[in-house]
Every structure is written in structure tokens, then in C-alpha cells.
Design an enzyme around this catalytic site. Structure first.
Site, short mmCIF file in Angstrom:
data_model
loop_
_atom_site.label_atom_id
_atom_site.label_comp_id
_atom_site.label_asym_id
_atom_site.label_seq_id
_atom_site.Cartn_x
_atom_site.Cartn_y
_atom_site.Cartn_z
N HIS A 25 -11.75 -6.01 -4.20
CA HIS A 25 -11.28 -6.04 -2.80
C HIS A 25 -12.28 -6.82 -1.94
O HIS A 25 -12.55 -6.48 -0.79
CB HIS A 25 -11.15 -4.61 -2.27
N TYR B 220 0.88 -1.18 0.00
CA TYR B 220 0.00 0.00 0.00
C TYR B 220 0.91 1.22 0.00
O TYR B 220 1.95 1.22 0.67
CB TYR B 220 -0.84 0.05 1.28
C1 LIG Z 1 -10.27 -9.13 6.32
C2 LIG Z 1 -9.75 -8.70 4.98
C3 LIG Z 1 -8.65 -7.87 4.90
C4 LIG Z 1 -8.12 -7.50 3.66
N1 LIG Z 1 -6.98 -6.74 3.60
C5 LIG Z 1 -6.40 -6.50 2.41
C6 LIG Z 1 -5.12 -5.89 2.33
O1 LIG Z 1 -4.51 -5.54 3.35
N2 LIG Z 1 -4.59 -5.68 1.10
C7 LIG Z 1 -5.22 -6.06 -0.05
O2 LIG Z 1 -4.70 -5.86 -1.15
N3 LIG Z 1 -6.42 -6.68 0.00
C8 LIG Z 1 -7.01 -6.92 1.19
N4 LIG Z 1 -8.20 -7.58 1.24
C9 LIG Z 1 -8.82 -8.06 -0.03
C10 LIG Z 1 -8.30 -9.48 -0.35
O3 LIG Z 1 -6.96 -9.46 -0.76
C11 LIG Z 1 -9.11 -10.14 -1.46
O4 LIG Z 1 -9.07 -9.35 -2.62
C12 LIG Z 1 -10.58 -10.39 -1.09
O5 LIG Z 1 -10.66 -10.90 0.22
C13 LIG Z 1 -11.19 -11.37 -2.08
O6 LIG Z 1 -12.47 -11.75 -1.73
P1 LIG Z 1 -12.79 -13.10 -0.90
O7 LIG Z 1 -12.57 -12.74 0.54
O8 LIG Z 1 -14.22 -13.34 -1.21
O9 LIG Z 1 -11.86 -14.19 -1.37
C14 LIG Z 1 -8.75 -7.94 2.47
C15 LIG Z 1 -9.88 -8.76 2.56
C16 LIG Z 1 -10.37 -9.15 3.79
C17 LIG Z 1 -11.56 -10.07 3.84
#
Ligand SMILES: Cc1cc2nc3c(=O)[nH]c(=O)nc-3n(C[C@H](O)[C@H](O)[C@H](O)COP(=O)(O)O)c2cc1C
Length: 413
Positions: A294, A149
Site C-alpha cells: 500500500h 474496499y
Molecule cells: C494518497 C494515496 C491514497 C491511496 N489510496 C488507496 C486506496 O484508496 N485504495 C487502494 O487500494 N490503495 C490506495 N493507495 C495505495 C496505492 O494504490 C498504491 O498501492 C501505492 O501508492 C503504491 O506506491 P507508490 O505511491 O510508491 O506508487 C493509496 C496511496 C496513496 C499515495
């Protein structure tokens, strides 16, 4: 209720006990996670932005495709093995970057990474993780990626990129869709003025085992970036708020170019949904993109990753890697994404459910379930290797459409 039940009979419930072998699906692990985590943690894990329309769409988009299985195909030697960035993996899946894993348990990033290493798949560590890059890098046999980030001065991302390189990270992932934090109001409602509400504190008190696993040695710390946070903002809640405030809203393709100059290994851009941006990415120097909303946590009412995947694959051709993330809960979800053009998928919540259910063994179990389901579904679909997948094996749900690349032929008598 399922179509297989008559007025709720036979009664059905997920397995929520500690025997991981009896957790048959990601939903079993999720059910156990819900038993073990306080409400504010579940809101963080599960929630989406605003009306959660995109969150819902990420799953609904999967429901809109049906398979058209082939039969009498020799699938005895089938395998979901696939190259990820040119290196063979047991399946085309990466553990997605997730920040603040320290609210699930202490040492959560190392635990997730250990689960990923056991499954032989890469783990993408978030900038907002709670274990250090170097600590995660020490996990044996790990394919370690780092997700960046951008916040604050340039020297911060310089430092993170250099540390990721020194720690031997295989790939760098820049997340570009989170400079403005999505409005996750259900999560916000568990707080007052950026601190847990009284109701949250009372709820947490009813989870002593979670307190012992998570908070006994203090609140989680954003270990990789905390030194850049001014001393007066270093508390847990204050540091999260401060970092968010420092994310430049002016982030542009110029930063992508600057990172490309500094990072020599594979470089992916995560957070693309528009085919226009996919087109720009082709000439930006990145090695690939991760199509992503995301997990429904940023812009509400956005399309899902699966919705735009085929169009973006068309644009990218074989000029760059196209991965997707969002809504992966089953082996069949992986197969649909691959058939629609993905090179690999990233799973966020699925391994986190495993982590919440049973630490690193639970994360490994989640990945094992996805691997088994993928292998089983390949057999049922009549494909021996993932290279055989394509849109000809899919039909849009609810239509009588024939597989996309076949024409009806009739035998003349
Ligand atoms: C609890 C949580 C925290 C996340 N934190 C980040 C992060 O720090 N950086 C990022 O690029 N994506 C983050 N994401 C998005 C995930 O990388 C991913 O794209 C997303 O969870 C995909 O959907 P899914 O949970 O249905 O597999 C986060 C998702 C969740 C659920």
C-alpha cells in the site's frame, strides 16, 4: 547532493514552473506539487505508516538491483507495449487506486482518468474516490477499473460491484490489507480531534490558489458511498472516520469467494506480500494479485513489493497474473519489476505528483515521462520487447554476481 557536484556546485534544482514539457522527470512534477499544495495535503500524499520504514524500503529495494546491459542488439523497433489482462497497452502500467483525490483539486478522479486515457493505460478508481463511478466511466477511451474496499453491511459492496459492472468497468480490484487503517502520525499531527489544527488552517490560508481549485465549491465528498453513511456522520471528516470504523476486521477468503460469484470480469486481489497468501490466492478464484504494501502506508516494517516479487512469481507460475505496486518513479523501476516477474505495475504517487502539478495534463505528463524512460532504458539495456526481460539482465547491487542464468565459459587457446 550528487557525486557529480563538488561541495554543492554546480547548484542544481528541479524545474517547478508551469511548462510541462520542461518537467523532465517525476521528481520535477513532485517538486512543483510541493510548491502548490498545503502541508496537510502533502502529508496525506507522501506519508507512510509509523516510522516510514516500509515507505523507505519501497524505494531502497529498487536501489538493490543493477542492470547488466547487453550490447549490439538491434533495438531500433523497441516498444514497451504489453498486454494488461489480455489487452494491448502502450506500457505495462496501471494508475493505482488512490482515495480522497479531491484534496488535490476538484474533479481529480476524472482528471486522473483523463490523463490515463490519454496515455492509453487503465485507471483503477478507488471506493474512496470523490467523483462517481458513472462520472469517471464517461471519460472517453478509458480502461476503467474499480477498486473495492469492504465496509459495513454486505449490501454496500453488492451495490458497488453492481454499479461498477453497469458502468462497464473492465476489472475489479479488492484491497485486502487496509481493514485496519495504518498509523500515519505525521498526517494525524496536522489535525486535532479529527479536524484541521490551527496551524493547518493558517498554512492552508497561504495557498489561495489551492483553495480556489479545491474548496471553492465545498469539501470533497466520498460520492460513491456517502448514501450509506448515516446522516449525522456525513461531514467530510466524520464520514471518513465512520467508514474506517465500519471496515470488518474479520474479512477473510470467504468474502473473496462471494465477490468472485458476483463479479464476472477479471478480479484481482491487492495487498498481498506473503508467498503463503499468494499460494492461497491460486485456488481462490481470483485472476491475479497485486503484490503491495500500500505504498508503505499500512503495516510498517513490512517487506516491499519488489522484495517478494520473484518468490511470488515462482509460486504463481503462469496460473495467475502477478502485478506489483510500490515505489515506481522511473522507467528503470518498471523494467526491474518486469525482469523480476511482474506482469504489470501500478503507480500511485507518480501520477498524483503530475495531477498536483498541473491537473489532468500533469497526470498525462507523468505517464508520458514513464513511457519515454521505459523506452529509452530498453534501448540502453538491449531489449527490443518486454518479453525479453528476465533476471539474467539484473545483478544484486554491490555484488560481482553474474547474471543469474549464465555460467562463465572460457575460450581455450
Ligand atoms: C494518497 C494515496 C491514497 C491511496 N489510496 C488507496 C486506496 O484508496 N485504495 C487502494 O487500494 N490503495 C490506495 N493507495 C495505495 C496505492 O494504490 C498504491 O498501492 C501505492 O501508492 C503504491 O506506491 P507508490 O505511491 O510508491 O506508487 C493509496 C496511496 C496513496 C499515495
Amino acid at each position: 547532493m550528487s557525486i557529480a557536484q563538488f561541495r554543492g556546485h554546480p547548484r542544481r534544482s528541479h524545474y517547478t514552473g508551469p511548462n510541462l514539457a520542461r518537467a523532465l522527470t517525476i521528481e520535477d512534477l513532485r517538486a512543483r506539487a510541493h510548491r502548490r499544495m498545503p502541508r496537510f495535503v502533502l502529508e496525506y500524499l507522501e506519508g507512510g505508516a509509523e516510522d516510514e520504514a516500509t515507505l523507505a524500503r519501497e524505494r531502497a529495494a529498487q536501489n538493490e538491483w543493477r542492470f547488466v546491459p547487453r550490447t549490439l542488439v538491434d533495438v531500433s523497433g523497441r516498444t514497451p507495449e504489453h498486454d494488461i489482462l489480455g489487452v494491448k497497452a502502450p506500457m505495462p502500467l496501471i494508475v493505482a487506486p488512490t482515495g480522497l483525490n479531491g484534496v488535490f483539486c476538484r474533479g481529480a478522479d476524472v482528471a486522473l482518468a483523463t490523463g490515463a486515457a490519454a496515455a492509453g493505460v487503465p485507471f483503477a478508481q478507488s471506493t474512496m474516490s470523490n467523483d462517481t463511478i458513472e462520472h469517471v466511466a464517461a471519460v472517453e477511451g478509458l480502461r476503467h477499473w474499480f477498486q473495492l474496499y469492504i465496509f459495513g453491511e454486505d449490501r454496500i459492496w453488492h451495490n458497488l460491484v453492481d454499479r461498477a459492472a453497469a458502468a462497464g468497468c473492465e476489472a475489479l480490484v479488492l484491497t485486502s490489507n487496509s481493514q485496519i487503517f495504518g498509523n500515519r502520525e505525521w498526517e494525524d499531527r496536522t489535525q486535532v480531534n479529527g479536524k484541521p489544527s490551527l496551524a493547518t488552517i493558517v498554512d492552508v490560508a497561504t495557498y489561495p490558489a489551492w483553495i480556489a481549485r479545491t474548496l471553492l465549491h465545498g469539501m470533497p465528498v466520498f460520492s460513491n458511498v456517502i448514501d450509506f453513511v448515516p446522516k449525522e456522520h456525513r461531514g467530510f471528516f466524520a464520514s471518513a472516520t465512520w467508514i474506517r470504523q465500519q471496515m470488518p476486521k474479520s474479512l477473510s477468503w470467504d468474502t473473496v469467494t462471494a465477490i468472485r460469484k458476483r463479479w464476472k470480469g477479471p478480479f484481482l486481489l491487492k495487498g498481498i506480500l506473503s508467498p503463503i497468501d499468494a499460494q492461497i490466492a491460486l485456488d481462490s478464484g481470483v485472476d491475479g494479485i497485486v503484490v503491495s504494501s500500500h505504498g508503505g502506508r499500512q503495516m510498517d516494517w513490512a517487506v516491499s513489493a519488489l522484495d517478494v516479487l520473484p518468490r511470488i512469481r515462482d509460486i504463481a507460475g503462469d496460473r495467475m497474473q502477478v502485478m506489483m505496486t510500490g515505489g515506481i518513479r522511473r522507467g528503470t523501476d518498471i523494467l526491474k519489476a518486469m525482469a523480476l516477474g511482474a506482469d504489470a505495475v501500478m503507480a500511485g504517487r507518480a501520477p498524483l505528483y503530475g495531477l498536483c502539478a498541473a491537473g489532468s495534463a500533469g497526470a498525462a505528463r507523468a505517464l508520458e515521462i514513464l513511457h519515454k524512460e521505459t523506452c529509452d532504458a530498453m534501448g540502453l539495456l538491449g531489449v527490443a520487447s518486454l518479453d525479453a526481460l528476465g533476471p539474467h539482465l539484473l545483478a544484486a547491487s554491490g555484488t560481482m554476481a553474474l547474471p543469474l542464468d549464465t555460467k562463465p565459459t572460457r575460450r581455450t587457446a
